[in-house]
Scaffold this active site. Structure first.
Site, short mmCIF file in Angstrom:
data_model
loop_
_atom_site.label_atom_id
_atom_site.label_comp_id
_atom_site.label_asym_id
_atom_site.label_seq_id
_atom_site.Cartn_x
_atom_site.Cartn_y
_atom_site.Cartn_z
N SER A 288 0.15 3.25 6.70
CA SER A 288 0.35 3.85 8.02
C SER A 288 1.76 4.37 8.23
CB SER A 288 -0.01 2.84 9.11
OG SER A 288 0.84 1.72 9.01
N HIS B 68 7.67 5.07 5.10
CA HIS B 68 8.89 4.30 4.83
C HIS B 68 8.55 3.22 3.79
CE1 HIS B 68 12.92 2.90 6.36
NE2 HIS B 68 12.58 1.96 5.50
N ASN C 193 0.88 -1.17 0.00
CA ASN C 193 0.00 0.00 0.00
C ASN C 193 0.90 1.21 0.00
OD1 ASN C 193 -2.55 -1.11 0.09
ND2 ASN C 193 -2.57 -1.24 2.32
ZN LIG Z 1 11.74 4.96 8.14
#
Ligand SMILES: [Zn+2]
Ligand SMILES: [Zn+2]
Length: 350
Positions: A163, A166, A155
């Site tokens: 969420s 990163h 996602n």
């Molecule tokens: Zn990170």
């Protein structure tokens, strides 16, 4: 082991109106949410974020410490929707209400230690390492007798419910084969029994003859907008050779898989000059111990954006109640994607 408790334990519920199942994960409401802290321009993110639970060396919510990883890093999701130790059992009421315990494993795959990168900003060799992790995860999880399907996905973007910015993906591996892969198994089996060939191999041949929905290709992979695409810029990534899962890809094929993922996601970013959100994932054979000659590995990209970095397609109203609907044609979407450069816009404007 305790009995199945529908308020506590992961389970599947049957919808007698549609004949389909849904997954319920009541234990999961504690998971962290970092998506809303995402800066609008992802290029302003630091290479390392001390508050990120996926960055190397950081401590996660459950107290585990990430290693100082330099490539990819996979670990058990601390807030997995599926757990291996869920109690077995079924609940039935009045012949209409049916629930079954569902067990499985949730994993997280960090694509890179760099907090500020996304797949289109990574090098092809670095994306190749992600492909290798997908193969490792599929092999190890799929070999387990309690795992009959392995769903690998990403996602990307807060708009997709991601969420944490990163670069990372997930693996949900479970006891049953969930809805869409189960439907694709039925359709591919029926075609294979009738024609003795892979449905998607024949489809690919047709698309290569037509050329109107092809976005890009290389020696081993083709990216196209499927004839039946529902999302505006939905694409399908297909290996030319029929393989049932990602572990069967040769060294050269894995390199070329990484190549098309990079080139496609660069085009996506260039389309609206934004870090293009999507849900993407692999579909491959169930790991149920059966032979699946009908299965043809592929990767779906389902991106929501329609006209700009902010105007998105919603699957609402008619789509929720009847079936998906689209305005721009798949042929037009393919043409738009085909016309885009394969140099990332941040590199050309830097
Ligand atoms: Zn990170
Ligand atoms: Zn599929």
């Amino acid at each position: 082991m305790s009995a199945l408790d529908l308020a506590q334990h992961p389970h599947r519920r049957f919808n007698p109106l549609t004949g389909e199942w849904l997954l319920v994960s009541p234990h999961r409401s504690q998971r962290p949410w970092q998506g809303q802290q995402e800066a609008p321009d992802r290029s302003q993110r630091p290479a390392y974020d001390p508050t990120c639970y996926l960055c190397a060396g950081n401590t996660r919510a459950n107290g585990a410490v990430n290693p100082a990883y330099t490539g990819t890093f996979a670990f058990d999701n601390d807030f997995a929707a599926l757990t291996p130790d869920a109690p077995a059992g079924t609940v039935e009421m009045g012949g209409l209400l049916r629930a079954e315990a569902e067990s499985g494993v949730g994993r997280v795959i960090c694509f890179s230690p760099r907090h500020d990168l996304t797949l289109p900003e990574m090098s092809t060799p670095d994306i190749r390492r992600v492909v290798d992790v997908w193969a490792e995860e599929f092999a190890s999880l799929g070999a387990r007798p309690d795992i009959n399907y392995v769903q690998i996905f990403e996602n990307k973007g807060a708009v997709m419910g991601c969420s944490n910015p990163h670069p990372h993906g997930q693996v949900w591996a479970q006891r049953t084969v969930p809805g869409d892969p189960a439907k694709e198994t039925v359709q591919q089996q029926a075609y294979f029994q009738q024609h003795g060939r892979s449905l998607l191999a024949d489809y690919l041949e047709l698309e290569l003859n037509e050329q109107v929905r092809i976005v890009l290709e290389n020696e081993h992979f083709v990216v196209l907008v499927p004839f039946w695409a529902a999302w505006p810029f939905e694409t399908l990534v297909l290996p030319r050779r029929v393989v049932q899962d990602v572990t069967q890809l040769t060294d050269a094929e894995r390199d070329r898989f990484a190549d098309v993922i990079r080139r496609l996601t660069i085009r996506y970013d260039n389309l609206f000059q934004t870090s293009f959100p999507y849900s993407a994932g692999l579909h491959q054979r169930p790991t149920d111990g059966q032979q699946h000659p009908e299965w043809h590995l592929h990767m779906h990209f389902f991106p929501p954006l329609l006209r700009s970095a902010t105007v998105r397609k919603f699957m609402v109203g008619y789509e929720l109640l009847a079936n998906p609907q689209r305005d721009i044609t798949p042929e037009y979407a393919a043409q738009r994607l085909r016309e885009l450069p394969e140099v990332h816009y941040k590199q050309t404007t830097a």
